[in-house]
Design a protein around this motif. Sequence first.
Motif, PDB file in Angstrom:
ATOM      1  N   ARG A  76       0.846  -1.183   0.000  1.00 35.81           N
ATOM      2  CA  ARG A  76       0.000   0.000   0.000  1.00 35.81           C
ATOM      3  C   ARG A  76       0.893   1.249   0.000  1.00 35.81           C
ATOM      4  N   ALA A  77       0.286   2.406  -0.200  1.00 34.80           N
ATOM      5  CA  ALA A  77       1.068   3.624  -0.394  1.00 34.80           C
ATOM      6  C   ALA A  77       1.981   3.910   0.789  1.00 34.80           C
ATOM      7  N   HIS A  78       1.496   3.739   2.009  1.00 29.26           N
ATOM      8  CA  HIS A  78       2.337   4.041   3.170  1.00 29.26           C
ATOM      9  C   HIS A  78       3.504   3.069   3.270  1.00 29.26           C
ATOM     10  N   GLU A  79       3.319   1.846   2.784  1.00 28.04           N
ATOM     11  CA  GLU A  79       4.406   0.870   2.814  1.00 28.04           C
ATOM     12  C   GLU A  79       5.457   1.174   1.743  1.00 28.04           C
ATOM     13  N   VAL A  80       5.014   1.672   0.599  1.00 28.50           N
ATOM     14  CA  VAL A  80       5.959   2.096  -0.426  1.00 28.50           C
ATOM     15  C   VAL A  80       6.837   3.210   0.124  1.00 28.50           C
ATOM     16  N   ARG A  81       6.219   4.203   0.735  1.00 28.87           N
ATOM     17  CA  ARG A  81       6.990   5.320   1.297  1.00 28.87           C
ATOM     18  C   ARG A  81       7.938   4.846   2.394  1.00 28.87           C
ATOM     19  N   ALA A  82       7.459   3.974   3.285  1.00 25.23           N
ATOM     20  CA  ALA A  82       8.271   3.540   4.427  1.00 25.23           C
ATOM     21  C   ALA A  82       9.447   2.661   4.014  1.00 25.23           C
ATOM     22  N   THR A  83       9.272   1.844   2.983  1.00 29.09           N
ATOM     23  CA  THR A  83      10.299   0.852   2.645  1.00 29.09           C
ATOM     24  C   THR A  83      11.161   1.220   1.446  1.00 29.09           C
ATOM     25  N   GLN A  84      10.744   2.214   0.659  1.00 31.89           N
ATOM     26  CA  GLN A  84      11.455   2.474  -0.586  1.00 31.89           C
ATOM     27  C   GLN A  84      12.017   3.884  -0.720  1.00 31.89           C
ATOM     28  N   LEU A  85      11.428   4.858  -0.066  1.00 37.69           N
ATOM     29  CA  LEU A  85      11.848   6.242  -0.292  1.00 37.69           C
ATOM     30  C   LEU A  85      13.310   6.469   0.104  1.00 37.69           C
ATOM     31  N   GLY A  86      13.726   5.925   1.231  1.00 39.60           N
ATOM     32  CA  GLY A  86      15.100   6.114   1.659  1.00 39.60           C
ATOM     33  C   GLY A  86      16.099   5.572   0.662  1.00 39.60           C
ATOM     34  N   ASP A  87      15.851   4.348   0.169  1.00 43.16           N
ATOM     35  CA  ASP A  87      16.753   3.746  -0.821  1.00 43.16           C
ATOM     36  C   ASP A  87      16.724   4.525  -2.132  1.00 43.16           C
ATOM     37  N   ALA A  88      15.538   5.025  -2.490  1.00 46.64           N
ATOM     38  CA  ALA A  88      15.436   5.803  -3.728  1.00 46.64           C
ATOM     39  C   ALA A  88      16.270   7.076  -3.630  1.00 46.64           C
ATOM     40  N   LEU A  89      16.191   7.771  -2.517  1.00 45.15           N
ATOM     41  CA  LEU A  89      16.962   8.996  -2.345  1.00 45.15           C
ATOM     42  C   LEU A  89      18.462   8.698  -2.301  1.00 45.15           C
TER      43      LEU A  89
END
Length: 232
Positions: A80-93
């Motif tokens: 879900r959207a909150h899980e995408v943000r929690a698990t992927q945003l840091g690695d993406a940045l």
Amino acid sequence: MPSTLTEATDPWCLRPGEAADLLRGHPWHRFVVLGDSVAEGLCEPTPGYPDVQWADRIAAELRTVRPELAYLNLGRRGLRAHEVRATQLGDALAFAPDLALVVCGGNDAFRPGFDPDAVDAELTTMVTALRDAGADVITVGMFDVSHSPAVPATLRAGLGERMRRLSRHTRAVAERLGTLHVHLTEHPLVADPSLYSGDGRHGSARSDAVATAETLRVLAAGDRGVPSDGGR
């Protein structure tokens, strides 16, 4: 869809050489993808269309122009959207992208208790962080999967309403934050059963080919917050 139709003859797909023309001189060197199964790529094979998923297609076309392009796909099914943000945003940045594709919210919209404002907040956080880090961001109004023949008739109306609401909200976020927005929800083929897989949740190889064409046209036009007209 006529049985003889292939990607090479499909009027909604790219013509030979069109991708290179659209992307000639593009500025991007590092492409990251965040999201759910649409980002990860779970397209169902379709005769006449290569079995290559959407984000991989985009990366391959970008690399045709810039072979040195670095590509990272963080997409994972079921999130879900909150899980995408929690698990992927840091690695993406940490990847330091200059182009990012963010696609999520579909798993939220599959739930009767869908909260579009909560998805908006997560999407806003991701887009803002990526843009602040110097990346152009692609957002997506997804194909309305309620048109899939595999969706039970009793669920179709409610799912369709939620998918369209998600698309409207995502488009509003795109307009507010200035993303490169790919609007597929009202594509002329949206009700064509050939776009959907047999599981009632995902697309086919044809849908990924069509989505790639629309995405590259948006990248070429550089229209932030404005849906593609399919080049027509």
